[in-house]
Design a protein around this motif. Structure first.
Motif, PDB file in Angstrom:
ATOM      1  N   LYS A 102       0.838  -1.203   0.000  1.00  0.00           N
ATOM      2  CA  LYS A 102       0.000   0.000   0.000  1.00  0.00           C
ATOM      3  C   LYS A 102       0.872   1.252   0.000  1.00  0.00           C
ATOM      4  O   LYS A 102       0.604   2.220  -0.718  1.00  0.00           O
ATOM      5  N   PHE A 103       1.957   1.216   0.798  1.00  0.00           N
ATOM      6  CA  PHE A 103       2.837   2.375   0.880  1.00  0.00           C
ATOM      7  C   PHE A 103       3.541   2.636  -0.457  1.00  0.00           C
ATOM      8  O   PHE A 103       3.777   3.781  -0.836  1.00  0.00           O
ATOM      9  N   LEU A 104       3.881   1.559  -1.184  1.00  0.00           N
ATOM     10  CA  LEU A 104       4.581   1.708  -2.463  1.00  0.00           C
ATOM     11  C   LEU A 104       3.730   2.426  -3.498  1.00  0.00           C
ATOM     12  O   LEU A 104       4.256   3.148  -4.339  1.00  0.00           O
ATOM     13  N   SER A 105       2.427   2.222  -3.457  1.00  0.00           N
ATOM     14  CA  SER A 105       1.547   2.784  -4.490  1.00  0.00           C
ATOM     15  C   SER A 105       0.779   4.014  -4.021  1.00  0.00           C
ATOM     16  O   SER A 105      -0.127   4.468  -4.717  1.00  0.00           O
ATOM     17  N   GLN A 106       1.121   4.561  -2.850  1.00  0.00           N
ATOM     18  CA  GLN A 106       0.408   5.748  -2.373  1.00  0.00           C
ATOM     19  C   GLN A 106       0.670   6.967  -3.253  1.00  0.00           C
ATOM     20  O   GLN A 106      -0.193   7.814  -3.423  1.00  0.00           O
TER      21      GLN A 106
ATOM     22  N   ASP B 145      -1.969  10.001   6.470  1.00  0.00           N
ATOM     23  CA  ASP B 145      -1.263   8.713   6.481  1.00  0.00           C
ATOM     24  C   ASP B 145      -0.408   8.489   5.235  1.00  0.00           C
ATOM     25  O   ASP B 145      -0.104   7.343   4.876  1.00  0.00           O
ATOM     26  N   VAL B 146      -0.001   9.555   4.557  1.00  0.00           N
ATOM     27  CA  VAL B 146       0.893   9.452   3.392  1.00  0.00           C
ATOM     28  C   VAL B 146       2.220  10.115   3.755  1.00  0.00           C
ATOM     29  O   VAL B 146       2.280  11.329   3.943  1.00  0.00           O
ATOM     30  N   TRP B 147       3.258   9.296   3.860  1.00  0.00           N
ATOM     31  CA  TRP B 147       4.577   9.778   4.268  1.00  0.00           C
ATOM     32  C   TRP B 147       5.568   9.587   3.127  1.00  0.00           C
ATOM     33  O   TRP B 147       5.591   8.554   2.476  1.00  0.00           O
ATOM     34  N   ILE B 148       6.394  10.609   2.909  1.00  0.00           N
ATOM     35  CA  ILE B 148       7.433  10.535   1.873  1.00  0.00           C
ATOM     36  C   ILE B 148       8.780  10.887   2.497  1.00  0.00           C
ATOM     37  O   ILE B 148       8.856  11.644   3.461  1.00  0.00           O
TER      38      ILE B 148
END
Length: 841
Positions: free
Chosen positions: A142-146, A347-350
């Motif tokens: 999920k994190f990879l495609s955010q 909840d989207v971290w970069i």
């Protein structure tokens, strides 16, 4: 009676009374009194919750329970909010009053309904870090495609300092002199000289760019600012594709840094490679963050060590600090990656900031580098045009190299340190001073001054800075040369080079020599120009007379045989250009007058080594030969600079097709043949298993109406004991071969890069690596088949801070359809290309 003196610290009795009073005050003072709190943390079944976290909100600190759920800590008296938590359980907050007596407080945590399955894991009494990492692994897809697409401004700064141990020793001696009262005549001048010397050892680059990204792996950099302070050779200045260290991927590729990709601490199989320990739970603005120590189960080239910081509940990486030691690293002795993530949406971290620390040693010097990569103005879900992305991954504007201090003061999102400010100020002042015409004239005068050392050893050079011209004349010692035919010769070499502001370049050279034994002359004149830097367009012309090796790629002992040479008078023109990305066309036309060397005195010191004096006998003839070659590499990535194109390679094979023709009755040409050859070559990256390279080729003379000995297709005889390039030659071919009909040839080599050695505890400490490969050939006309397999070990040795030598020992097994199997051993030498950061094979 003598009066009692007033109380003071000098009197022993008074001193004891005062100290005792102070100690008593401290011990009984309620504001300084500390007391303990302890207890057991259990679940609803009264089972212990191992390694649960205990956090004190007011103090922003806490502790962890042991494997039995027992916790203990000492805290000052007062009223506090204690937060008890563990993965898979609902956090519990208790108001705790710490008084003048030890406090026993047992806590019962309730399981979270959505994570009941995780309680089984807790019963194994493993560190809770394993469950935290498991949550990260479960959610990482999920994190990879955010981030589907994004656009951001990026500021990059790289800096290198050079520490010289010898210089420090000299400074220690100078400081000793100062302590003895020995001072330099001009202390201020000496201090300034030292500071300038320190600044000369610091190199730095600043870069400003706009990064465009589209999931999963498309990106393009638009570089709008680029400034160099000193030299950039030792700096890590990556493209985004070379620094996109996304640890949510199972493997993190470190191109140019390491031989093998890094196994991510949150890969699907991370538990097989790493051990984890939860060190603390930290309260931050974003919530609770777990600090987890990462340790390799077995040290190896594909693992790292350090810390991961994981957000509670969302299970995303908050930041990380991971270090790789030398072994798999190509140039560095140590390389550390630091990433700091930022929440840009719910909840989207970069990773908005990346920092790289690297270090290598060379002699008495230690080279320390630091690179930062900082995002700003990040735009998530940016909409790009349909054909925005392609094989061009970076483009630099014309204005990028001319930005002034005003631009950089606004562009920097990472403040400069005092040392970096000094570097910029010093380098800018040096650049300004060096840009004056007076300085340029003085440097040119110094460079163009002829010295005895130049005349004898180094060669004479004349330079004109304004037009970027350079003339070179060879020194006296290089006037003496040697040829297999006739021995010693004497003659000079002269070259001229010029680079233009538009990226074009011109190079001409000429050489002439006279044979001391035969009084014959040879010489060559060459001209080369890159007339189209953006399409890699080159033209070259050569005219000359020399002794020509019929098989210049043959074994080195055969290169000493007189029968391998003819006298060659020639004139040729060559042209190469890229028609479209990855597709190259080259064409060459040459006229050759070929003569035997039978009329020459061929004796020399070579005859003492090679007992052979049988020249190739034939009637002189002329040959007009053309060659056209097409080469295509799909998906070739490249950078566009203002005046040139920089090719970066491709993950696909390179396909080539060549046609060579000998023309009959054209310009007195006596030959008549046509030859076709096709080939495929590729470099395959196979993750932690290493990398493979292969070449496949097939060729055939489709016309042999008048095919001479010189023009045959040849295969190299193997050298005794020395390992030759395995992608273009064989290791145990006992004679030179030739073909006039169809042939097939294949070569393969695989470098395991430590993949096998890392599993053997004692052997891996030797830092050797295993290699294996094979080769095969078939020649139709003689129905000759040859095949070989080889395996061996290699070790990389440091030759300097940026040079590496790879030594290897190989065992080879070969067989032909005419002879029984035979074995042999070989020794290999390979020096890494410091510019491309790649080995030859």
């Amino acid at each position: 009676m003598t009066p009692t003196p007033p109380c003071c610290f000098r009197h022993p009795a008074c001193f004891i009374r005062i100290v005792s009073g102070l100690l008593l005050f401290v011990l009984v003072s309620p504001t300084s009194f500390a007391q303990s709190i302890s207890g057991y943390i259990t679940d609803e079944n009264n089972e212990p919750v191992p390694f649960a976290n205990v956090f004190v909100r007011e103090l922003n600190t806490g502790t962890s329970a042991d494997e039995k759920g027992y916790y203990f800590m000492t805290i000052d008296v007062g009223v506090y909010q204690f937060i008890y938590s563990s993965v898979g359980y609902q956090a519990k907050t208790e108001q705790v009053i710490i008084g003048d007596k030890p406090l026993k407080l047992n806590i019962r945590l309730s399981s979270e309904g959505t994570q009941l399955n995780e309680i089984v894991v807790k019963a194994t009494k493993r560190d809770p870090a394993y469950e935290i990492i498991k949550h990260v692994i479960d959610n990482k897809e999920k994190f990879l495609s955010q981030i589907k697409s994004a656009r951001a401004n990026v500021y990059v700064r790289a800096m290198e300092t050079v520490d010289d141990k010898r210089k420090k020793a000299r400074e220690a001696e100078e400081n000793l002199d100062l302590s003895k009262g020995i001072t330099p005549a001009d202390g201020l001048a000496e201090a300034k000289k030292k500071e300038e010397a320190e600044m000369d050892k610091i190199n730095m680059v600043e870069m400003q760019l706009t990064l465009n990204y589209q999931y999963p792996d498309q990106y393009k950099e638009e570089r709008t600012g680029y400034k160099i302070y000193g030299k950039k050779e030792g700096l890590f200045i990556p493209l985004f594709g070379e620094s996109d260290f996304n640890f949510y991927h199972n493997l993190v590729h470190l191109k140019g840094i390491a031989e093998v990709p890094l196994i991510s601490p949150v890969s699907k199989f991370a538990f097989l490679s790493y051990k984890y320990k939860l060190e603390e739970m930290v309260k931050e603005d974003s919530g609770f963050v777990y600090k987890i120590k990462v340790t390799p189960r077995k040290t190896g080239d594909a693992t790292c060590r350090g810390y991961l910081y994981i957000n509670d509940s969302t299970w995303q990486i908050n930041r990380l600090e991971l270090t790789m030691d030398k072994g798999g690293l190509k140039f560095y002795d140590v390389f550390t990656i630091r990433q700091t993530y930022k929440e840009i949406a719910k909840d989207v971290w970069i990773p908005y900031r990346q920092e790289f620390d690297y270090q290598t040693k060379g002699g008495s010097k230690v080279f320390k580098g630091n690179t930062v990569w900082v995002y700003a103005a990040y735009e998530k879900d940016y909409v790009f045009t349909a054909k925005f992305f392609g094989n061009e991954v970076a483009v630099t504007t014309k204005e990028a190299y001319t930005r002034d201090s005003t631009y950089w003061n606004k562009a920097r999102t990472e403040p400069l340190t005092q040392e970096q400010q000094k570097v910029i100020s010093y380098r800018d002042s040096i650049t300004a001073a060096h840009s004056t015409q007076a300085y340029i004239d003085s440097i040119e005068a110094k460079f163009n001054k002829i010295t005895f050392g130049e005349v004898l050893y180094h060669g004479i050079g004349f330079r004109k800075e304004a037009t970027k011209r350079n003339i070179y004349i060879s020194p006296l010692l290089s006037l003496i040369g040697f040829e297999v035919i006739g021995g010693f010769r004497i003659g000079p070499y002269v070259s001229y080079f010029r680079r233009f502001d538009n990226g074009r370049a011109l190079h001409t050279s000429g050489s002439f020599s006279m044979g001391l034994k035969n009084r014959d002359w040879t010489g060559n004149v060459g001209f080369w120009t890159r007339y189209n830097p953006l399409r890699l367009g080159d033209i070259s012309v050569r005219v000359g007379r020399d002794f020509y090796s019929v098989n210049s790629f043959d074994a080195y002992l055969n290169q000493l045989r007189i029968s391998n040479y003819i006298l060659h008078e020639h004139a040729s023109v060559f042209h190469r250009i890229e028609l479209f990305n990855g597709f190259y066309v080259s064409a060459e036309l040459g006229f050759h007058n070929r003569l035997p060397v039978t009329g020459y005195d061929r004796t020399s010191i070579i005859n003492r080594v090679i007992d052979e004096d049988e020249p190739l006998e034939f009637t002189s003839y002329q040959a007009l030969i053309s060659q056209v070659k097409l080469s295509y590499t799909p998906g070739q990535r490249f950078m566009t600079e203002p005046t040139q194109k920089v090719v970066l390679g491709s993950k696909y094979p390179t396909f080539s097709l060549a046609h060579r023709k000998g023309w009959n009755q054209v310009l007195t040409s006596d030959i008549n043949f046509d030859y076709l050859e096709a080939s495929i070559e590729q470099n395959l990256l196979l993750g932690t298993l290493g990398n493979s390279r292969y070449t496949l080729s097939a060729g055939k003379f489709v016309n042999t109406a008048d095919l001479r000995y010189v023009d045959l297709k040849r295969f190299r005889q193997s050298d005794p004991y020395l390992y030759s390039d395995p992608l273009h030659s064989f290791q145990l071919l006992d004679t030179s071969m030739s073909a006039t009909d169809l042939f097939l040839e294949a070569h393969y080599i695989h470098h395991f890069n430590g993949a096998m050695i890392n599993n053997i505890p004692l052997i891996k400490k030797t830092k050797i690596r295993t290699v294996a490969g094979a080769g095969a050939m078939w020649i139709k006309q003689s129905n000759y088949r040859y095949q070989e397999v080889f395996g061996g070990v290699e070790r990389v040795f440091k030759m300097g801070p940026r040079r590496r030598l790879r030594l290897g020992v190989f065992g080879v097994l070969s067989q032909t359809n005419h002879l029984p199997p035979r074995t042999g051993f070989k020794i290999s030498f390979d020096v890494i290309d410091a510019w491309k950061r790649e080995w030859s094979y």
